[in-house]
Design an enzyme around this catalytic site. Structure first.
Site, short mmCIF file in Angstrom:
data_model
loop_
_atom_site.label_atom_id
_atom_site.label_comp_id
_atom_site.label_asym_id
_atom_site.label_seq_id
_atom_site.Cartn_x
_atom_site.Cartn_y
_atom_site.Cartn_z
N GLY A 196 -5.51 9.15 -18.79
CA GLY A 196 -5.26 7.99 -19.50
C GLY A 196 -6.52 7.01 -19.66
O GLY A 196 -7.17 6.78 -18.46
N VAL B 157 -24.99 6.87 -14.27
CA VAL B 157 -26.13 7.28 -14.98
C VAL B 157 -27.32 6.45 -14.68
O VAL B 157 -28.38 7.01 -14.09
CB VAL B 157 -25.78 6.93 -16.59
CG1 VAL B 157 -27.32 7.25 -17.31
CG2 VAL B 157 -24.86 7.68 -16.98
N ARG B 158 -27.29 5.09 -14.46
CA ARG B 158 -28.24 4.36 -14.18
C ARG B 158 -28.51 4.61 -12.53
O ARG B 158 -29.88 4.57 -12.24
CB ARG B 158 -27.88 2.82 -14.04
CG ARG B 158 -27.83 2.45 -15.68
CD ARG B 158 -29.33 2.00 -16.35
NE ARG B 158 -28.98 1.98 -17.62
CZ ARG B 158 -28.88 0.51 -18.17
NH1 ARG B 158 -28.84 -0.49 -17.13
NH2 ARG B 158 -28.79 0.50 -19.43
N ARG C 186 -5.98 14.98 -21.67
CA ARG C 186 -5.44 15.86 -20.66
C ARG C 186 -5.45 17.29 -21.01
O ARG C 186 -5.71 17.53 -22.31
CB ARG C 186 -3.85 15.45 -20.90
CG ARG C 186 -3.62 13.60 -20.65
CD ARG C 186 -2.18 13.57 -20.28
NE ARG C 186 -2.01 11.98 -20.61
CZ ARG C 186 -2.36 11.13 -19.73
NH1 ARG C 186 -2.26 11.52 -18.53
NH2 ARG C 186 -2.07 9.72 -19.80
N ASP D 265 -4.59 11.11 -10.90
CA ASP D 265 -4.31 12.11 -9.82
C ASP D 265 -4.97 13.44 -10.47
O ASP D 265 -5.75 14.37 -9.80
CB ASP D 265 -3.05 12.18 -9.66
CG ASP D 265 -2.48 11.13 -8.71
OD1 ASP D 265 -3.17 10.12 -8.58
OD2 ASP D 265 -1.17 11.15 -8.43
N THR E 273 -7.53 4.18 -13.72
CA THR E 273 -6.20 4.03 -14.25
C THR E 273 -5.82 2.50 -14.25
O THR E 273 -6.06 1.75 -13.38
CB THR E 273 -5.16 4.89 -13.59
OG1 THR E 273 -3.90 4.75 -14.37
CG2 THR E 273 -5.30 4.81 -12.00
N ASP F 29 -2.77 1.76 -13.73
CA ASP F 29 -1.60 1.62 -13.26
C ASP F 29 -1.58 1.28 -11.69
O ASP F 29 -0.87 0.70 -11.10
CB ASP F 29 -0.74 2.94 -13.11
CG ASP F 29 -0.13 2.94 -14.55
OD1 ASP F 29 -0.07 2.27 -15.23
OD2 ASP F 29 0.35 4.15 -14.75
N ASP G 56 -1.92 3.05 -9.17
CA ASP G 56 -1.28 4.18 -8.36
C ASP G 56 -1.85 5.24 -7.72
O ASP G 56 -1.12 6.23 -7.63
CB ASP G 56 0.20 4.46 -9.03
CG ASP G 56 -0.35 5.22 -10.47
OD1 ASP G 56 -1.67 5.27 -10.72
OD2 ASP G 56 0.36 6.06 -11.21
N ARG H 128 5.75 -16.90 -23.87
CA ARG H 128 6.38 -18.21 -23.25
C ARG H 128 6.43 -19.39 -24.02
O ARG H 128 7.25 -19.99 -24.12
CB ARG H 128 5.45 -18.64 -22.02
CG ARG H 128 6.30 -19.97 -21.31
CD ARG H 128 5.58 -20.18 -19.93
NE ARG H 128 5.64 -19.33 -18.82
CZ ARG H 128 6.74 -19.18 -18.09
NH1 ARG H 128 7.62 -19.91 -18.38
NH2 ARG H 128 6.86 -18.29 -17.22
N ARG I 55 4.22 3.61 -14.97
CA ARG I 55 5.35 4.63 -15.03
C ARG I 55 5.78 4.83 -13.71
O ARG I 55 7.01 4.79 -13.46
CB ARG I 55 4.54 5.93 -15.29
CG ARG I 55 5.33 6.67 -16.48
CD ARG I 55 4.48 7.68 -17.10
NE ARG I 55 3.16 7.26 -17.15
CZ ARG I 55 2.35 7.73 -17.95
NH1 ARG I 55 2.50 9.29 -18.20
NH2 ARG I 55 1.10 7.63 -18.02
N GLY J 272 4.10 -16.61 -14.13
CA GLY J 272 5.30 -17.46 -13.81
C GLY J 272 6.49 -16.71 -14.56
O GLY J 272 7.42 -17.63 -14.67
N ASP K 175 10.18 -15.27 -14.61
CA ASP K 175 11.36 -15.64 -13.73
C ASP K 175 12.12 -14.65 -12.76
O ASP K 175 12.46 -14.84 -11.89
CB ASP K 175 12.57 -16.26 -14.85
CG ASP K 175 11.82 -17.79 -15.37
OD1 ASP K 175 11.93 -18.59 -14.59
OD2 ASP K 175 11.76 -17.67 -16.41
N ASN L 49 15.12 -24.21 -20.09
CA ASN L 49 15.43 -23.90 -21.30
C ASN L 49 15.26 -22.49 -21.95
O ASN L 49 15.21 -22.10 -22.87
CB ASN L 49 14.86 -24.98 -22.29
CG ASN L 49 13.57 -24.37 -22.88
OD1 ASN L 49 12.83 -24.01 -22.30
ND2 ASN L 49 13.26 -24.85 -24.15
N VAL M 52 -2.03 -3.35 -23.37
CA VAL M 52 -2.31 -3.71 -21.83
C VAL M 52 -3.49 -2.52 -21.46
O VAL M 52 -4.04 -2.94 -20.70
CB VAL M 52 -1.19 -3.34 -21.18
CG1 VAL M 52 -1.39 -3.33 -19.56
CG2 VAL M 52 -0.23 -4.58 -21.50
#
Lengths: 337, 337, 337, 337
Positions: free
Chosen positions: D11, D24-25, D72, D103, D125, D127, D129, D154, D171, D185, D187, D215, D253
């Site tokens: 991904g 490269v540089r 992939r 991985d 990645t 994630d 992970d 919000r 995942r 923030g 909840d 609220n 994301v």
């Protein structure tokens, strides 16, 4: 019209790439070939000209600046420069040109048209000070960037109880200052189109702290008035006693990914320039007025709606010079607490 | 510990609000009441102290600056100031204090602790130059803002084939310059921790244009070296012939909504400060080292890991002064084309 | 007019806070007191009404949503609800109301006016589908947010050679889809105002991969057409063989700090609403048409320029219903490679 | 080592381009030639390999996705695929490879090394992970984007008094949810690494509205738990009576310009990969641990610090699997009001 070229000239502005892309894509969709000219009229004269296909403009819509680069090139005001440029255009088989830039760029476009090369001007500048259009390409982004910066400065102004003078770009026009000042809730906006009294400026600052419970104060000053440093010095001379700081937003206001709106109007005007060339027009500038595309002759008489006229002495006269929205200055005064 | 207070001191930094919120929320969740002190030690001495509940900090997590405001207050270095502050704390029944700010703030925290008021310091400054932590609250945001601004300046640098000197904040530390310079792909980064030879700077610029096919060049200069204007003047003296411009990012680097990372580390440290007070500690500064929370005595001997020691003359000695990542300076040299 | 109130109603939109601020500040500058009403007409009927001063709106200009909160309240369509609301207004000595919201909000404003309470409507909705104005408050921000999201999705679409269906808000109007689609360089834009043939959609995708050297394809679909998931399912049914993904931008398009432009037009309209109330007008909606402020009667005959008329059966007729810019649909087709 | 290649696999993640640029540089600065491989191992096998010079990576540092594209390619798990890839590498005179990805990418790197082609893995990645590093390239940007989106949501949650379930990517790992949840923030934060009781979730929502004066309520759910829609359905089953909405942040994301921090760590790791190849190493993965560069054998025994081992059945065993910061889950519970 089988082959046209596109160039950017004058100061760079966000959205120029979107306009270039629109010219290229629209032309190709009409069966017209497109060439890019690097570095404006300088590149034209030097023959820095190359073929563009649809994929060459695939990743530029959301990028600031101009991938064709820009340059000021006063030599193009001379006949010799113009003829050298035309020779290069002919060599590449180019029959029409789209010029994206400010006033100087328009003059070049007009000269090319006079020499038999139809040229169309698009208004590309952050200052919004080009005649013949309500909005220039890049203005909305410049306002957005300036507003974002003033929002940030407010954080510190509030946290420390300070007065900030924020200088924003705008040589002759206060538009960036007015729009970003309103958008960021500036306490005072100083623009070249309006007189100001430094004593009143200082008195308002003082009054805010003394009588209105304000703990900070932000003054946006257009560079066309004077520099932020000079303005702050004058405030101190006039008796300001607040904790006064200056920030000049400088060149950051000129760069960055164009806003959605700038991309849309740039695309819209760019495609229209191709329509005009295809229909055989030249010597026109495209604008947006009352939410519609409009075209104006670049040179001619005021009566025929031309943007510029030539005076008896050969000097260029600007018909209907751009006016900043002074009603916005008034609006801000009624909103500044 | 039934009631604590929180204040911000020194220059404001994005994430201070996130730290305040964490102190308030964590304390309440532990059954401890919290008071806010406005304008740092100045507000403490003046008794500008008020109760805070969980809802009072509901909308501040993502806001720049500090809603408690900040102020420099050198008088707190004197015993008289300290006693006046403590009197106010006692009057409000406050038993411990969290101080968010820079070095000066830490000294105050130490004095309070010496007088029997346990105080915990949190590192809040954009400069990343506080001992006892790998990262200060606000640094990540300052780097992000500076990087974004340099990205924007690059648009114009490229479009016009210019050299830009970009001055970024950082009085004693080059960290903001180093991180934002690498992140924005600056060609050269000049920091106070490293010597530079202005002739070499100019030669590199020239070499880029002459031999490497570069059309622009960006030099990031930390304010601790000299101003951008001075640096550009020195470049011209040393023979620079490029189209050279200067932009000082100034105060915009200090403001703005904190990055996610700054909000997280501020929240993490803020909650920990409450844990420490609750456990009876004082005179400690919280930091993040190797991805873990750490605490250091603010004053003591170098051997016991204290951040500061007192010399025989009573002057403050900084143990293990902050060092900028000079390996990043080296890294950038290998990446700048 | 000595005391007015302001409320927001219907779906929240970025810039509503800027409009509220303008109403409050302008009114105070004209010597008029202002009250805020929480949660729209629901709050009016419940008497959730409170005094606002200039400082209360100090930090809301750049914040999304509406600090007065909003709610749908169909009961206000009934006489009983209206009278209950008016009783509350009278109790607080309120003589005029500014209502910021969509169509439903306008109907309420009209009812209040009929009962002798002059009310002025401001167009607040991201969808841009309100009659009587070229732009609604929130639309520019929604377009900006959607454009930014599509820019991000393009990164993945390109990296993996995928087709993406991106669903954007817009129940009856395709404006957000059209503007953000052009701004983000979408390959196809599907809006409720225009027929589409799913086979042609799929054929264009295929043609891009097969014959135009494209490695990815982005289709923006307005929610008013169908959901992105449904659209993708139809594409698969119609034979699409590409690596197809769906993203629904959902509620993120509705939030966020308003763009500079939305803040400016919200401020401009908000201040004007106060001018109208002060001058004794009611039952009008403010709009921006051709870059100027305009007012239209909310209810009346089409001839007198009213936004809505009542049919013989008592049903509301929308005069001059909003039309999306279908020339932009055409524009995009000429730009999509 | 005279010639190396670089590819991205799995991904896409923001910062991959920064890592490519650094490879490269840095290589060029060490006198090593660099080739790019398009579309990961698929492109390697197909010979989609081309020379890269310093200018080719001039404008990619700040761009999302990967300009080398990714794919992939499970066939590379087979010997046949590996040998076909190696044949192509040999044909181009390539002596070492840098592989940026997750991985699966690491396994390919190990196979190449076993066949005599030293390969170095970089963790790319969103994630976070991947074993062997505290941070993966792309994670900081994903957290920033998710945080920004939740901030926007919000606005509407507050304006309408709603409960929102926000699904974020992740995942197997809850890191994005935990960091963005704290930063915005939230909840409640629900991650795959921690049990939850849907009745408690609903009870907390109810308690917030009933007893804490809240609220609105925001719940961040990592996709590894279940989809946002499923979670909301379970809440309703469990008796939730609030005005509940769902937003899935989805692919936004994953895209976008990398944060300054991601650019810095990607540059740092990319340059280091070249150092390792130059020094003759292969079969290693680069990571950042405790703010320092570290390397781990990709395959080997747990004792020698290898990331993966082979079980007796030939299956891959992950040594020291990634663990999300569950102390952050605890932290958030103490901060959520």
């Amino acid at each position: 019209m089988k082959r046209i070229a596109v160039l950017t000239s004058g100061g760079d502005a966000p959205g120029m790439n979107a306009a270039i892309r629109a010219v290229v894509r629209k032309a190709i969709s009409e069966g017209i070939e497109v060439y890019g000219i690097n570095r404006g009229y300088a590149g034209m004269v030097e023959g820095d000209i190359f073929h563009l296909n649809a994929k060459d403009v695939s990743n530029i819509l959301n990028r600031g600046g101009t991938f064709l680069q820009s340059a000021r090139y006063p030599e193009f005001a001379q006949l010799e420069g113009q003829l050298a440029g035309i020779e290069q255009l002919k060599k590449h088989g180019i029959e029409g040109v789209v010029v994206i830039g400010g006033d100087g760029s328009y003059h070049g476009a007009m000269r090319l048209t006079e020499h038999g090369f139809p040229a169309i001007g698009l208004p590309g500048t952050i200052d919004n000070d080009i005649v013949g259009t309500d909005y220039t390409i890049g203005f909305d982004t410049a306002v957005a960037t300036a507003t974002d910066a003033i929002d940030k400065i407010r954080d510190t102004a509030f946290s420390h109880g300070r007065t900030f003078v924020v200088e924003v770009m705008g040589r002759n026009a206060g538009d960036i200052a007015l729009w970003s000042g309103i958008a960021a809730g500036a306490d005072q906006i100083i623009v070249p189109e309006e007189e100001f009294d430094i004593k009143e400026v200082v008195a308002k600052v003082q009054n805010g702290y003394d009588n209105k419970g304000k703990n900070h104060h932000i003054i946006v000053v257009a560079e066309g008035v004077m520099s932020g440093e000079e303005f702050a010095a004058k405030m101190k001379e006039a008796g300001d006693t607040s904790d006064l700081r200056v920030t000049n937003l400088g060149h950051i206001v000129r760069g960055g990914s164009p806003t959605a709106r700038d991309r849309v109007i740039a695309s819209w005007m760019g495609a229209h320039a191709v329509d005009l060339l295809k229909a055989g027009y030249g010597g026109l500038a495209v604008g947006i007025h009352n939410e519609k595309l409009v075209e104006s002759p670049i040179l001619g008489t005021a009566e025929e709606g031309a943007l510029f006229s030539l005076g008896e002495d050969g000097k260029i006269i600007v018909n209907n010079p751009h006016k900043a929205r002074l009603d916005f200055a008034e609006l801000n005064r009624s909103l500044a607490h």
